[in-house]
Design an enzyme around this catalytic site. Structure first.
Site, PDB file in Angstrom:
ATOM      1  N   ALA A   8      23.667  25.716 -15.044  1.00 35.24           N
ATOM      2  CA  ALA A   8      25.079  25.326 -15.081  1.00 35.24           C
ATOM      3  C   ALA A   8      25.599  25.344 -16.511  1.00 35.24           C
ATOM      4  O   ALA A   8      24.875  25.032 -17.460  1.00 35.24           O
ATOM      5  CB  ALA A   8      25.247  23.929 -14.492  1.00 35.24           C
ATOM      6  N   HIS A  36      22.668  17.709 -12.972  1.00 30.92           N
ATOM      7  CA  HIS A  36      21.726  16.836 -13.676  1.00 30.92           C
ATOM      8  C   HIS A  36      22.460  15.766 -14.481  1.00 30.92           C
ATOM      9  O   HIS A  36      21.939  14.663 -14.686  1.00 30.92           O
ATOM     10  CB  HIS A  36      20.821  17.663 -14.598  1.00 30.92           C
ATOM     11  CG  HIS A  36      19.717  18.366 -13.878  1.00 30.92           C
ATOM     12  ND1 HIS A  36      18.509  17.774 -13.603  1.00 30.92           N
ATOM     13  CD2 HIS A  36      19.635  19.622 -13.363  1.00 30.92           C
ATOM     14  CE1 HIS A  36      17.724  18.624 -12.971  1.00 30.92           C
ATOM     15  NE2 HIS A  36      18.382  19.769 -12.812  1.00 30.92           N
ATOM     16  N   GLN A  85      22.422  20.002 -22.039  1.00 33.79           N
ATOM     17  CA  GLN A  85      22.799  21.149 -21.209  1.00 33.79           C
ATOM     18  C   GLN A  85      23.362  22.289 -22.060  1.00 33.79           C
ATOM     19  O   GLN A  85      23.182  23.463 -21.735  1.00 33.79           O
ATOM     20  CB  GLN A  85      23.813  20.734 -20.147  1.00 33.79           C
ATOM     21  CG  GLN A  85      24.018  21.760 -19.044  1.00 33.79           C
ATOM     22  CD  GLN A  85      22.781  21.974 -18.185  1.00 33.79           C
ATOM     23  OE1 GLN A  85      21.940  21.085 -18.062  1.00 33.79           O
ATOM     24  NE2 GLN A  85      22.660  23.154 -17.604  1.00 33.79           N
ATOM     25  N   GLU A 111      16.690  27.026  -5.065  1.00 32.06           N
ATOM     26  CA  GLU A 111      15.894  26.130  -5.911  1.00 32.06           C
ATOM     27  C   GLU A 111      15.248  25.063  -5.032  1.00 32.06           C
ATOM     28  O   GLU A 111      15.794  23.961  -4.864  1.00 32.06           O
ATOM     29  CB  GLU A 111      16.754  25.475  -6.989  1.00 32.06           C
ATOM     30  CG  GLU A 111      17.296  26.442  -8.019  1.00 32.06           C
ATOM     31  CD  GLU A 111      17.983  25.756  -9.189  1.00 32.06           C
ATOM     32  OE1 GLU A 111      18.016  24.498  -9.212  1.00 32.06           O
ATOM     33  OE2 GLU A 111      18.494  26.460 -10.079  1.00 32.06           O
TER      34      GLU A 111
END
Length: 432
Positions: free
Chosen positions: A334, A341, A313, A397
């Site tokens: 994020a 996730h 990430q 999304e």
């Protein structure tokens, strides 16, 4: 020979006179059990005339005699006690003295709150009250009910027996004012009131919260209450609405711009492969069912992105910042440690041909339409729905599926909730 014939004749006469009776075992007019039952009856003539002979040979060496208005039971360990009315009937439905209650150890007492009655047995107690009926209490659930004030407390009288067919070996008993649950790993605890109503609405012990692990705890001014469960807490400030705070690791965990993963660089321990992607084992199984359901409807789904580690990430977020700037990046990706996730409960899906991959137009593709209409049936929600940026902090999304459990997803669908923040009563998280 004459002596034997005389003995048989005497036995036949005694039988006709009722000195010996047919039944589960022998009976005589001069045994301790008969004397005890006769003495009990002498003090309680309201039982009416006898309608059965004395019958012995019951479990634990017991005896009984039936009367027009009840029965008297005796055993060596309990003595003689009456059984009458609704309590007698309920005891009978639980297999009499052969059931878990065993023999009565007291007579019925009808001096309880609300004109209720109670009778004690070897294995528990039987309560009766006009609006509640007759029901037994025993064991850990009965002990917790006693601690709550029994029939005088917030729970009132039992309105059912125990049901021990719940998940993970759990039991529940319904009371007028709530429930008492027992499960081997957490013991017995009650749920009631506003907190109990929220837990029930979420799906009882099958929700992400699991079983209660504490009693409701209230204090402060203004008054605020909290109750702990296996998977989180339910909070009820009496001046505001009820809110749910699932623990990290629970399938109900809420991760958003104000609620990071805990620990912030955590990796779930039960990841399983879904094609080339990873999800937590329960979520991966339900995702496979989603794919199978879509296939049966003639729709093909493909996994695009599942679990992402903290380090992954970092790289993804930094790439968006470099490309779009931080303000835009924060609406589409994020920050590290704040990504759903990372929970292992998310799968971004797509069409096998790549049509509209990770774009809003995905909603109009076969895969997007199937997910929008059916994901809840398999325990998934579209986590970032249209028009909810102010709540979730992210733009629409339609490809981002979040596993929340079938019961919870179904409840959200049926009750019209779009986001976890709204469903759990949590504050919106539009920004960090």
């Amino acid at each position: 020979m004459k002596t034997r014939r005389l003995l048989l004749l005497v036995l036949a006469v005694f039988s006709l006179l009722g000195v010996f009776t047919a039944g589960p075992g022998p009976a005589t007019a001069a045994t301790p059990d008969n004397n005890a039952i006769a003495a009990k009856y002498a003090k309680n003539p309201q039982l009416g005339a006898a309608i059965t002979p004395l019958r012995c040979g019951l479990a634990q060496g017991g005896c009984y005699r039936g009367y027009r208005n009840g029965s008297i039971y005796w055993s060596p360990g309990t003595g003689a006690h009456m059984a009458v009315g609704a309590i007698l009937g309920r005891w009978g439905s639980l297999n009499w003295e052969r059931g878990f209650l065993g023999y009565p150890t007291t007579d019925e007492s009808c001096t309880l709150a609300g004109s209720g009655c109670v009778q004690k047995y070897q294995g528990g107690r039987m309560y009766w009250q006009r609006s509640a009926g007759a029901n037994p209490v025993k064991g850990g659930i009965g002990a917790r009910w006693d601690q709550m004030g029994a029939e005088h407390g917030v729970l009132g009288y039992p309105i059912s027996g125990e049901n021990c067919t719940l998940v993970s070996g759990g039991c529940v008993q319904n009371f007028q004012g709530g429930y008492v649950y027992w499960q081997p790993s957490v013991g017995s605890h009650s749920v009631h009131g506003a907190i109990g109503a929220k837990w029930v609405q979420m799906g009882y012990e099958r929700s992400p919260l699991g079983y209660p692990t504490s009693e409701e705890q209230c204090g402060g001014s203004p008054l605020s209450c909290v109750q702990y469960f296996q998977g989180g807490t339910i909070n009820w400030p009496t001046f505001a609405g009820v809110s749910v705070n699932p623990y990290a690791g629970s399938t109900g965990v809420v991760v958003n711009k104000r609620r990071p993963n805990s620990p912030i660089n955590q990796t779930p321990p039960d990841l399983a492969w879904v094609g080339s992607q990873l999800m937590r084992s329960e979520a991966s199984w339900q995702y496979s069912q989603l794919v199978a359901g879509a296939s049966a409807a003639g729709v093909a789904l493909t996994p695009v992105s599942g679990f992402r580690s903290y380090d992954t990430q970092v790289g993804l977020y930094n790439s968006y910042v470099s490309q779009y700037g931080q303000a835009v990046a924060d609406t589409i990706s994020a920050r590290p440690g704040y990504s759903e996730h990372q929970t292992g409960l998310v799968m971004d899906i797509g069409n096998p041909n790549g049509a509209c991959s990770l774009q809003a137009c995905f909603e109009n593709t076969p895969a997007g339409q199937f997910a929008a209409n059916n994901a809840w049936r398999y325990g998934f929600i579209i986590r970032y729905p249209w028009g909810q940026d102010w709540t979730t902090g992210y733009t629409y999304e339609p490809w981002h599926l979040r596993y929340i459990g079938v019961r919870t997803a179904t409840d959200m669908h049926n009750r019209g909730y779009q986001t976890l923040e709204q469903y759990f009563g949590l504050a919106a998280a539009p920004s960090y």
